[in-house]
Design a protein around this motif. Structure first.
Motif, PDB file in Angstrom:
ATOM      1  N   ILE A  55     111.329  68.739  86.077  1.00  0.00           N
ATOM      2  CA  ILE A  55     110.588  68.144  84.970  1.00  0.00           C
ATOM      3  C   ILE A  55     110.112  66.788  85.706  1.00  0.00           C
ATOM      4  O   ILE A  55     109.032  66.225  85.266  1.00  0.00           O
ATOM      5  N   GLU A  56     110.887  66.463  86.719  1.00  0.00           N
ATOM      6  CA  GLU A  56     110.375  65.203  87.489  1.00  0.00           C
ATOM      7  C   GLU A  56     108.997  65.279  88.101  1.00  0.00           C
ATOM      8  O   GLU A  56     108.110  64.521  88.379  1.00  0.00           O
ATOM      9  N   TYR A  57     108.807  66.742  88.902  1.00  0.00           N
ATOM     10  CA  TYR A  57     107.843  66.741  89.710  1.00  0.00           C
ATOM     11  C   TYR A  57     106.638  67.418  89.140  1.00  0.00           C
ATOM     12  O   TYR A  57     105.531  67.663  89.323  1.00  0.00           O
ATOM     13  N   VAL A  58     106.915  68.596  88.451  1.00  0.00           N
ATOM     14  CA  VAL A  58     105.916  69.505  87.638  1.00  0.00           C
ATOM     15  C   VAL A  58     104.783  68.736  86.815  1.00  0.00           C
ATOM     16  O   VAL A  58     103.609  69.225  87.369  1.00  0.00           O
ATOM     17  N   PRO A  59     104.981  67.907  86.086  1.00  0.00           N
ATOM     18  CA  PRO A  59     103.946  67.294  85.399  1.00  0.00           C
ATOM     19  C   PRO A  59     102.868  66.621  86.282  1.00  0.00           C
ATOM     20  O   PRO A  59     101.760  66.806  86.084  1.00  0.00           O
ATOM     21  N   LEU A  60     103.217  65.806  87.012  1.00  0.00           N
ATOM     22  CA  LEU A  60     102.485  65.313  88.084  1.00  0.00           C
ATOM     23  C   LEU A  60     101.763  66.525  89.041  1.00  0.00           C
ATOM     24  O   LEU A  60     100.510  66.093  89.383  1.00  0.00           O
ATOM     25  N   GLY A  61     102.236  67.145  89.358  1.00  0.00           N
ATOM     26  CA  GLY A  61     101.894  68.292  90.133  1.00  0.00           C
ATOM     27  C   GLY A  61     100.715  68.879  89.400  1.00  0.00           C
ATOM     28  O   GLY A  61      99.626  69.165  89.760  1.00  0.00           O
ATOM     29  N   LEU A  62     100.912  69.245  88.035  1.00  0.00           N
ATOM     30  CA  LEU A  62      99.875  69.857  87.338  1.00  0.00           C
ATOM     31  C   LEU A  62      98.776  68.987  86.668  1.00  0.00           C
ATOM     32  O   LEU A  62      97.386  69.392  86.955  1.00  0.00           O
ATOM     33  N   MET A  63      98.953  67.525  86.518  1.00  0.00           N
ATOM     34  CA  MET A  63      97.930  66.802  86.433  1.00  0.00           C
ATOM     35  C   MET A  63      96.931  66.394  87.653  1.00  0.00           C
ATOM     36  O   MET A  63      95.851  66.508  87.574  1.00  0.00           O
TER      37      MET A  63
END
Length: 128
Positions: A55-63
């Motif tokens: 949860i900590e890394y996936v959102p920024l990766g997707l953005m």
């Protein structure tokens, strides 16, 4: 309107992955009777941290991936970022759940590389 096919497919896959990571936490909580917090149970703590790190890394990766794709980054760059992000997140989860430091470490390296490649691509695109 941008369609963003790579980001869309990856977001869908990550949504399924999040549920896949979350469900065993719920089952373990029921088994050990610890419904709140990180627990003293090592298996539960590992599952919680694997999910939390996801949860900590996936959102920024997707953005960053979506922004690169929306800015018409070359397909090879978009696919490289996506592949590194998927590989990084998968290796990290495996490393967390099996207590393998090296696998977990490689997972983080691939995740960092994905973020740095995306950031570099965005900076170059905006600067030009």
């Amino acid at each position: 309107m941008a369609v963003l096919p790579v980001t869309s497919l990856l977001a869908a896959a990550f949504a399924v992955a999040l549920v896949t990571l979350s469900f065993p936490i719920s089952l373990r909580r029921l088994k050990v009777g610890d419904m709140v917090g990180d627990s003293a149970d090592d298996a539960l703590r590992r599952r919680i941290r694997a999910q939390g790190n996801f949860i900590e890394y996936v959102p920024l990766g997707l953005m960053t991936l979506a922004l690169a794709e929306a800015q018409a980054a070359p397909l090879w760059l978009v696919l490289t970022i996506a592949t590194m992000l998927v590989l990084g997140r998968a290796l990290h989860v495996v490393g967390m759940l099996t207590a393998s430091g090296p696998v977990r470490g490689f997972g983080m390296i691939f995740t960092y590389l994905a973020l740095l490649c995306a950031a570099g691509g965005l900076i170059v695109n905006v600067a030009l």
